[in-house]
Design a protein around this motif. Structure first.
Motif, PDB file in Angstrom:
ATOM      1  N   SER A   1       0.989  -1.396  -0.057  1.00 34.33           N
ATOM      2  CA  SER A   1       0.344   0.117  -0.376  1.00 34.33           C
ATOM      3  C   SER A   1       0.739   1.024   0.060  1.00 34.33           C
ATOM      4  O   SER A   1       1.590   1.570   0.846  1.00 34.33           O
ATOM      5  CB  SER A   1      -1.047  -0.253   1.259  1.00 34.33           C
TER       6      SER A   1
ATOM      7  N   ILE B   1      -5.236   3.486  -8.783  1.00 34.93           N
ATOM      8  CA  ILE B   1      -6.345   2.967  -9.423  1.00 34.93           C
ATOM      9  C   ILE B   1      -6.398   2.347 -10.731  1.00 34.93           C
ATOM     10  O   ILE B   1      -6.573   1.380 -11.317  1.00 34.93           O
ATOM     11  CB  ILE B   1      -7.319   3.839  -9.372  1.00 34.93           C
TER      12      ILE B   1
ATOM     13  N   ALA C   1      -6.339  -4.787 -11.052  1.00 31.92           N
ATOM     14  CA  ALA C   1      -6.921  -5.350 -10.410  1.00 31.92           C
ATOM     15  C   ALA C   1      -5.804  -5.476 -10.736  1.00 31.92           C
ATOM     16  O   ALA C   1      -4.601  -5.802 -10.868  1.00 31.92           O
ATOM     17  CB  ALA C   1      -7.975  -6.187 -10.917  1.00 31.92           C
TER      18      ALA C   1
ATOM     19  N   SER D   1     -15.252  -7.805   0.643  1.00 31.62           N
ATOM     20  CA  SER D   1     -14.726  -6.250   0.620  1.00 31.62           C
ATOM     21  C   SER D   1     -15.350  -5.751   1.833  1.00 31.62           C
ATOM     22  O   SER D   1     -16.475  -5.880   1.532  1.00 31.62           O
ATOM     23  CB  SER D   1     -14.686  -5.698  -0.821  1.00 31.62           C
TER      24      SER D   1
ATOM     25  N   CYS E   1     -13.579  -0.549  -3.773  1.00 30.93           N
ATOM     26  CA  CYS E   1     -12.467  -1.944  -4.235  1.00 30.93           C
ATOM     27  C   CYS E   1     -13.620  -3.501  -3.869  1.00 30.93           C
ATOM     28  O   CYS E   1     -14.074  -3.662  -3.236  1.00 30.93           O
ATOM     29  CB  CYS E   1     -11.901  -2.560  -3.767  1.00 30.93           C
ATOM     30  N   THR E   2     -13.740  -3.996  -5.099  1.00 33.89           N
ATOM     31  CA  THR E   2     -14.471  -5.574  -4.861  1.00 33.89           C
ATOM     32  C   THR E   2     -12.983  -6.306  -4.679  1.00 33.89           C
ATOM     33  O   THR E   2     -12.403  -6.455  -5.144  1.00 33.89           O
ATOM     34  CB  THR E   2     -15.026  -5.743  -5.853  1.00 33.89           C
TER      35      THR E   2
ATOM     36  N   ILE F   1      -8.301  -8.149  -6.547  1.00 33.88           N
ATOM     37  CA  ILE F   1      -9.230  -7.436  -6.243  1.00 33.88           C
ATOM     38  C   ILE F   1      -9.464  -6.204  -7.013  1.00 33.88           C
ATOM     39  O   ILE F   1      -7.766  -6.496  -7.763  1.00 33.88           O
ATOM     40  CB  ILE F   1      -8.355  -6.541  -4.772  1.00 33.88           C
ATOM     41  N   THR F   2     -10.001  -5.765  -7.106  1.00 31.37           N
ATOM     42  CA  THR F   2     -10.524  -4.812  -8.258  1.00 31.37           C
ATOM     43  C   THR F   2     -10.818  -3.676  -7.583  1.00 31.37           C
ATOM     44  O   THR F   2     -11.661  -3.536  -7.206  1.00 31.37           O
ATOM     45  CB  THR F   2     -11.888  -4.935  -9.366  1.00 31.37           C
ATOM     46  N   PRO F   3     -10.050  -2.321  -7.640  1.00 30.23           N
ATOM     47  CA  PRO F   3      -9.878  -1.232  -7.460  1.00 30.23           C
ATOM     48  C   PRO F   3     -11.285  -0.525  -8.465  1.00 30.23           C
ATOM     49  O   PRO F   3     -11.349  -0.601  -9.551  1.00 30.23           O
ATOM     50  CB  PRO F   3      -8.918  -0.019  -8.123  1.00 30.23           C
ATOM     51  N   VAL F   4     -11.955   0.589  -7.557  1.00 31.26           N
ATOM     52  CA  VAL F   4     -13.768   1.187  -8.070  1.00 31.26           C
ATOM     53  C   VAL F   4     -13.137   2.560  -7.965  1.00 31.26           C
ATOM     54  O   VAL F   4     -13.710   3.224  -8.552  1.00 31.26           O
ATOM     55  CB  VAL F   4     -14.450   0.092  -7.565  1.00 31.26           C
TER      56      VAL F   4
ATOM     57  N   CYS G   1      -9.327   0.760   0.595  1.00 29.04           N
ATOM     58  CA  CYS G   1      -9.632  -0.928   0.454  1.00 29.04           C
ATOM     59  C   CYS G   1      -9.898  -1.339   2.020  1.00 29.04           C
ATOM     60  O   CYS G   1      -8.957  -1.986   2.423  1.00 29.04           O
ATOM     61  CB  CYS G   1      -9.721  -1.279  -1.017  1.00 29.04           C
TER      62      CYS G   1
ATOM     63  N   LEU H   1      -5.702   2.861  -2.499  1.00 30.58           N
ATOM     64  CA  LEU H   1      -6.068   3.105  -3.634  1.00 30.58           C
ATOM     65  C   LEU H   1      -6.378   4.423  -3.682  1.00 30.58           C
ATOM     66  O   LEU H   1      -6.981   5.521  -3.289  1.00 30.58           O
ATOM     67  CB  LEU H   1      -7.146   2.853  -3.716  1.00 30.58           C
TER      68      LEU H   1
END
Length: 603
Positions: free
Chosen positions: A486, A490, A494, A513, A519-520, A526-529, A534, A562
């Motif tokens: 971290s 974004i 993913a 999540s 994020c999902t 992990i997919t950033p939104v 997150c 993110l």
């Protein structure tokens, strides 16, 4: 003029002689297309070049040492002229091809009257023809069906023409169970008819004969004997599509055990357990002599459906959905509407005193805890069977199987998914127990005509029990979930969890999540939104390893920031020196200065 003839229901045929095919490219708009049918990715097949097709027709008089007729890129323009595809567009029912111009050409043999060699199109199966009385245009590049394709969803739409009674032939290279298609089995399905105007192709019956791996396709035509008077030809431009299979969810691993503070008579349950070929097996068959039982595992297959009569999981009403699948050894002799309509390996079920023809056993054991009433354990769920007299089998670890079907009959029939709760099931012990479903259809084999002895089951159920009021005896477990990298940008998309979480029990960890707007998570990806923090939770809900029962683990959460800005590595700070460090630095400087002075004096 020719008389158009249209055939009716799909039929099954076997080709007597072997067909030799070569692997060439499919030429479409000047480029070679991949021949893989993947779910969600349409595959376009067209008669754009004669070089992509061969035939099982033969010359009446061999003109050059090769009796096999050559497919020509040639449109007949005589009486009853073949329509000209130039400038023709697909209609609205042609999938993604709708509105696009046709890219196929007419393929034929010409006629003996226009200078081309005379071709026999009557279908001599003794000498390699696929179908008696017909001629086949064979695509030289196989279509490879990916393993994640739902076979029942394969659909073909497009536009074309056939002279005449065009039928689609599909011949898989490999049949279920990894069996090589040495008998040259293929499926024949009515496809298209007509040659004076474009005809729509719409094949959506869920049973076209495709199977996983390579499939050779051909277009079979009803010819006029030889082409001396009339030509025989076809053109097509079509799109093959398929839906994706949904992977079955894992079977629950939690033990059947009552929580702390339970009261006598309180009900607990574990589940739902669902049927699928990955998590179930078929053992105990009669040997070849039919005199003894063998512990031999035989293949089960997902989603086999006999004659379209089985209840379809996808057709259940809202609120009654299920992840269960039909599991079956299939049939060696499919009916026309069986899905998938392919021959399966020969299989025999258990014949125990004339009943229990098949036993489908769940791979995941049921681990029974210390504080449930063994005399109260039941199955509660929905069931469908082919055929009747079905019951439950139990075998405790290290013990003998318990067959007590005096009052444990489950619902009969395959046309509906019926809810039921069994009476208490004898045979369960503390610890691990194997359970299975017994099918008594008086069907010990799967080789009868038209698929009527398929032997199949579909189930979605819980295992329930009454509590004794005693406290549970179980082992605690912990989750180790290391910190994640971290921050992350974004725009980089993913990323995988690294390192992943582990449970001290070795049971699988699941991720959720806690900030779905940021994020999902899917599996360990992990997919950033959006920009933000997150938060990912790691959980293990309890279960069994060997004979040890584990409680659910405490949740562990890790966070990843993110951001939109590039991730910049922090600069390495310059160390600061205390008094002792400064004194040491001074002594070092003085020493170096003295050394330099002595060197100057020696010069």
């Amino acid at each position: 003029m020719k008389n158009a003839r249209i055939t009716g229901a799909p039929t099954l045929h076997k080709a007597v002689g072997p067909i030799t095919v070569t692997v060439l490219g499919l030429f479409a708009m000047g480029a070679v297309q991949a021949a893989t049918l993947a779910c969600g990715a349409p595959l376009r097949v067209s008669t754009t070049a004669a070089s992509g097709w061969t035939s099982d027709a033969k010359y009446v008089t061999d003109p050059g040492g090769n009796p096999m007729a050559t497919v020509l890129d040639k449109r007949w323009t005589g009486l009853g002229t073949y329509f000209d595809p130039t400038g023709v567009t697909h209609g609205t029912g042609a999938g993604t091809l709708a509105g696009q111009p046709l890219q196929g050409h007419w393929l034929s043999f010409g006629t003996g009257g226009d200078g081309d060699p005379v071709v026999n199109v009557t279908g001599d199966t003794a000498n390699g023809a696929w179908t008696a009385g017909r001629v086949a245009f064979i695509r030289t590049e196989p279509i490879t069906v990916a393993s994640d394709v739902d076979l029942a969803s394969i659909k073909i739409v497009g536009t074309g023409g056939a002279d005449f009674d065009g039928r689609l032939l599909v011949k898989p290279t490999t049949l279920p169970g990894g069996v090589s298609n040495t008998t040259n089995w293929f499926k024949s399905t009515a496809m298209i008819n007509g040659w004076t105007s474009p005809q729509a192709i719409n094949m959506d019956d869920g049973n076209l004969g495709f199977y996983y791996g390579d499939n050779t396709i051909a277009i079979s035509l009803d010819g006029d004997g030889t082409t001396a008077t009339w030509p025989t030809g076809m053109m097509l431009d079509m799109e093959i599509t398929a839906d994706c299979l949904t992977p079955p969810p894992p079977q629950p691993t939690a033990a059947l055990i009552c929580p702390a503070g339970n009261t006598a008579g309180q009900t607990v349950r574990v589940g739902p357990f669902t049927t699928n070929a990955r998590d179930w097996k078929w053992t105990w068959r009669t040997n070849a002599a039919g005199t003894a039982l063998e512990n031999v595992e035989q293949p089960l297959f997902d989603d086999y459906s006999w004659a379209g009569a089985y209840v379809k999981p996808s057709s259940l009403p809202a609120g009654q959905e299920t992840n269960a699948r039909w599991i079956s050894p299939g049939t060696t002799n499919p009916a026309a509407s069986d899905v998938p309509g392919l021959p399966y390996p020969a299989a025999s079920g258990q014949a125990k005193a004339g009943y229990h023809a098949s036993v489908f056993v769940m791979n995941q054991p049921i681990n029974v805890g210390n504080n449930v009433d063994l005399a109260s354990i039941k199955l509660d769920g929905r069931f469908a069977f082919d055929d009747y007299g079905n019951s439950v089998f139990v075998q405790p670890a290290g013990g003998a199987p318990v067959f007590d079907n005096a009052s444990l009959y489950l619902p009969n029939g395959y046309g509906s998914f019926q809810a039921t709760t069994t009476p208490a099931i004898p045979g369960f012990s503390r610890g691990q127990n194997t359970i299975g479903l017994m099918l008594d259809g008086l069907q010990a084999t799967n080789d009868c005509a038209n698929g009527v002895c398929a032997m199949a089951a579909m189930a979605d159920f819980y295992v329930t029990a009454a509590c004794t009021g005693e406290p549970p005896v179980a082992t605690d477990q912990t989750i180790t979930f290391p910190a994640q990298t971290s921050p992350r940008r974004i725009a980089d998309g993913a990323f995988p969890l690294n390192p992943v979480a582990t449970a001290s029990s070795t049971l699988p960890v699941t991720y959720t999540s806690l900030t779905p707007a940021v994020c999902t998570v899917s599996g360990t990806t992990i997919t950033p939104v959006a920009v933000g923090e997150c938060q990912i939770a790691a959980d293990q809900g309890g279960g069994t390893v060997g004979s040890t029962i584990y409680n659910a683990a405490a949740r562990v959460v890790q966070s990843v920031t993110l951001q939109t800005a590039p991730v910049v590595s922090p600069a390495t700070p310059v160390p600061t020196l205390g008094a002792a460090g400064l004194a040491l630095l001074g002594l070092l400087s003085a020493g170096l200065g003295g050394l330099a002075l002595r060197r100057r004096q020696q010069i």
